[in-house]
Design a protein around this motif. Structure first.
Motif, PDB file in Angstrom:
ATOM      1  N   ASP A  22      -2.316   6.027  -4.943  1.00 61.19           N
ATOM      2  CA  ASP A  22      -1.448   5.257  -3.891  1.00 61.19           C
ATOM      3  C   ASP A  22      -1.334   5.903  -2.706  1.00 61.19           C
ATOM      4  OD1 ASP A  22      -1.802   3.242  -5.800  1.00 61.19           O
ATOM      5  OD2 ASP A  22       0.397   3.479  -6.453  1.00 61.19           O
ATOM      6  N   ALA A  26      -2.912   5.224   0.939  1.00 65.39           N
ATOM      7  CA  ALA A  26      -2.059   4.878   2.074  1.00 65.39           C
ATOM      8  C   ALA A  26      -2.355   5.939   3.441  1.00 65.39           C
ATOM      9  CB  ALA A  26      -0.588   4.832   1.573  1.00 65.39           C
ATOM     10  N   THR A  29      -5.383   5.194   5.181  1.00 60.66           N
ATOM     11  CA  THR A  29      -5.356   4.116   6.061  1.00 60.66           C
ATOM     12  C   THR A  29      -4.345   4.232   7.218  1.00 60.66           C
ATOM     13  OG1 THR A  29      -5.683   2.677   4.151  1.00 60.66           O
ATOM     14  CG2 THR A  29      -4.362   1.662   6.230  1.00 60.66           C
ATOM     15  N   ASP A 118     -10.669  -5.668   5.567  1.00 58.84           N
ATOM     16  CA  ASP A 118      -9.261  -5.506   4.947  1.00 58.84           C
ATOM     17  C   ASP A 118      -8.977  -4.020   5.271  1.00 58.84           C
ATOM     18  OD1 ASP A 118      -7.086  -5.049   3.620  1.00 58.84           O
ATOM     19  OD2 ASP A 118      -7.855  -6.074   1.673  1.00 58.84           O
ATOM     20  N   ALA A 120      -6.697  -2.047   4.094  1.00 58.93           N
ATOM     21  CA  ALA A 120      -6.340  -1.349   2.957  1.00 58.93           C
ATOM     22  C   ALA A 120      -7.442  -0.847   2.171  1.00 58.93           C
ATOM     23  CB  ALA A 120      -5.726  -2.168   1.762  1.00 58.93           C
TER      24      ALA A 120
END
Length: 215
Positions: A22, A26, A29, A118, A120
């Motif tokens: 994660d 993150a 991005t 998107d 993400a």
């Protein structure tokens, strides 16, 4: 005397891996691939950087596993993710076969457009695509683990269309699918024109028109 249960190291390991995944997604991005570091991932995940190096040789390898994990989670939850779309519009095994090839392909290409747009998914996809060009080993892993399974879904659907008489028997499905995926990836990579559902629909219309049996 009450017994003390030993900590579940495998569960702790799974939690750490998920936190690292994660954190990597993150950071890529938020700050981009170049500014993402192993130290930054470790700090965001709340682990020591040696923990990361024990499992992965580089940040590219971390990102690859994180992206595959994201794809797996999307498949389990039936939501959006970097894989093929099904009847629900989410990530499920296979491309729908309603008997209408054009409608089925437009559905899956529209989902692909949504995924590429998107934030993400866009940042890690671009990072892995770019890094795979200069790192042959990573590029091969990206193709083998992520792209090939997705492309196989198109081959299966196009072969079914051949059996139904909707696609010429002499068409190679593996080449034909590139008529569908190639234009989307080209526009997405160059960022010169918007990647939209309308564009995806036109790509399908043009491609299937050339694949259909000739009178």
């Amino acid at each position: 005397m009450a017994s003390t249960k030993a900590p579940d190291s495998s569960r702790r390991s799974d939690r750490s891996r998920r936190a690292i995944h994660d954190a990597a997604l993150a950071l890529v991005t938020e700050v981009g691939y170049r500014r993402t570091t192993i130290e930054g991932i470790a700090a965001r995940a709340g682990v020591g950087k040696q923990t990361i190096y024990r499992w992965w040789p580089s940040k590219a390898a971390v990102l690859m596993d994180a992206f595959l994990d994201l794809a797996g989670r999307g498949a389990e939850e039936g939501g959006a993710g970097p894989a093929g779309a099904g009847e629900s519009g989410g990530t499920v095994p296979g491309i729908p076969d309603t008997g209408d090839l054009v409608a089925d392909l437009k559905l899956v290409l529209r989902v692909t457009v949504d995924e590429l747009n998107d934030p993400a998914l866009e940042a890690p996809t671009r990072a892995l695509t770019a890094e795979g060009i200069v790192d042959a080993k990573l590029g091969a892993a990206f193709v083998h683990k992520l792209l090939d399974p997705q492309l196989a879904l198109y081959v299966t659907r196009l072969r079914a269309a051949q059996e139904a008489g909707d696609v010429r028997a002499d068409v190679d499905p593996r080449i034909a699918l590139e008529l569908l995926i190639g234009p989307l990836m080209h526009r997405w990579l160059l960022r010169t024109l918007p990647l939209t559902h309308a564009y995806a629909d036109e790509v399908v219309d043009y491609a299937v028109g050339g694949l259909a049996p000739r009178p």
